[in-house]
Scaffold this active site. Structure first.
Site, mmCIF file in Angstrom:
data_model
loop_
_atom_site.group_PDB
_atom_site.id
_atom_site.type_symbol
_atom_site.label_atom_id
_atom_site.label_comp_id
_atom_site.label_asym_id
_atom_site.label_seq_id
_atom_site.Cartn_x
_atom_site.Cartn_y
_atom_site.Cartn_z
ATOM 1 N N GLY A 9 21.446 6.527 2.903
ATOM 2 C CA GLY A 9 20.236 7.338 3.027
ATOM 3 C C GLY A 9 19.576 6.965 4.340
ATOM 4 N N LYS A 181 7.022 -8.534 -0.702
ATOM 5 C CA LYS A 181 7.416 -7.156 -0.338
ATOM 6 C C LYS A 181 7.027 -6.195 -1.459
ATOM 7 C CE LYS A 181 9.896 -4.114 2.211
ATOM 8 N NZ LYS A 181 10.459 -3.119 1.394
HETATM 9 O O1 KPL Z 1 9.371 -0.390 2.432
HETATM 10 C C1 KPL Z 1 8.621 0.493 2.748
HETATM 11 C C2 KPL Z 1 8.919 1.835 2.199
HETATM 12 O O2 KPL Z 1 8.568 2.839 2.807
HETATM 13 O O3 KPL Z 1 9.537 1.880 1.132
HETATM 14 C C3 KPL Z 1 7.403 0.234 3.583
HETATM 15 C C4 KPL Z 1 7.257 -1.249 3.781
HETATM 16 C C5 KPL Z 1 6.176 0.782 2.914
HETATM 17 C C6 KPL Z 1 7.517 0.816 4.971
HETATM 18 O O4 KPL Z 1 7.423 2.196 4.996
#
Ligand code: KPL
Length: 302
Positions: A9, A181
């Site tokens: 993706g 995260k």
């Molecule tokens: O991991 C991300 C996502 O979009 O899933 C972030 C950290 C928000 C960066 O866009």
């Protein structure tokens, strides 16, 4: 090194393209994307990360029976079990989850014999069209063993990423980094998806309290689960990622825009489930989960 990137993706294509500058890469992709890559190579767009350049990784739609030194799993969290079943028919020295949300490494470990590594990436990526991926922000990859500690498998994988010019840290505290995260994703992804805004919007007055509350609740649940993540650290990570990626479209916003199923279950939904086990209330994560799930149900996506 021979590397399979399972799930080409947005992020998988970008990381696969970067790795292909140095390694022998095979992308496992959807039909149209795999065909375009086979015919014309993978073309990254934009001037970030040393782009533009074109690389020619191998590309297939069939993820079964593959063999490589390293498999990097980049599928959506709800596809992890299917990816693991396909990978189990092949042979890999090590498998690294580079995915959003929590629980992916456990799903892989339950189905595969190879050592499983955990990784996070802060690159911004958008798959513009089959064969063309845009890098909307240069970030870094952090990887390590899923339970924390060091291993030669993590060191080797880290060297492979770094050799391809990807800023890479091999960390010995992945559980804490994954929860950090998660706090960032819990704060940014549903808010930007529901309001159709870019990541920087969570720094604005209207959205910031909602995002900060989701990140704070996530840190609290992390601590209840034995992971040392303070509210201050979670909020600092949220702010720093939101400002560094202010102009980027979060993956959940991209999913909602394309009317695709989102990773809400593995992000805010995971926080809600772990909180319930610990007897904690997480009203903001519960609300965000329920809003995004309602949107998915309305479109028969779950
Ligand atoms: O991991 C991300 C996502 O979009 O899933 C972030 C950290 C928000 C960066 O866009």
């Amino acid at each position: 090194m021979e590397i399979v990137v399972f799930g080409a993706g947005s992020l998988g294509s970008l990381v696969g393209g970067l790795l292909a500058r140095e390694h022998d890469v095979t992308l496992v992709a959807r039909e149209a994307h795999a065909r375009a890559v086979r015919e014309s190579g993978l073309t990254p767009e934009g001037d970030a990360a040393g782009f533009p350049f074109t690389v020619s990784p191998a590309a297939t739609t069939d993820g079964t029976g593959l063999e490589a030194d390293l498999a990097v799993v980049t599928v959506k969290s709800f596809d992890t079990a299917a990816a693991a079943d396909a990978l189990a028919t092949g042979s890999f020295d090590v498998v690294c989850s580079l995915q959003n949300g929590m629980g992916n490494e456990e799903t892989l470990a339950a189905r595969l014999e190879a050592p499983i590594l955990a990784a996070t990436a802060t690159y911004g990526a958008i798959l513009r069209e089959p064969g063309v991926v845009a890098c909307t922000g240069v970030g870094e990859v952090i990887l390590g063993t899923r339970d924390g500690g060091s291993s030669t498998a993590a060191d080797r994988a880290g060297e492979a990423f770094a050799a391809a010019g990807i800023e890479t840290t091999v960390a010995d505290d992945m559980p804490r980094r994954l929860w950090e995260k998660l706090a960032v994703n819990a704060g940014i992804n549903p808010v930007t998806a529901l309001t159709r805004t870019e990541n920087g919007a969570v720094l604005e007055a209207d959205a910031t309290e909602l995002s900060r509350a989701a990140a704070r609740e996530t840190a609290r649940v992390a601590r209840a689960c034995g992971v040392g993540l303070s509210n201050r650290e979670a909020l600092a990570a949220l702010e720093s990622v939101a400002s560094e990626t202010a102009a980027n479209t979060s993956s959940m916003h991209q999913d909602v825009r394309a009317e695709r199923r989102t990773e809400i279950d593995a992000i805010n939904g995971y926080v809600v489930d772990r909180a319930a086990e610990q007897g904690l209330e997480v009203p903001t994560n519960r609300l965000l989960t329920s809003l995004v799930q309602t949107w998915e149900r309305g479109r028969d996506l779950r």
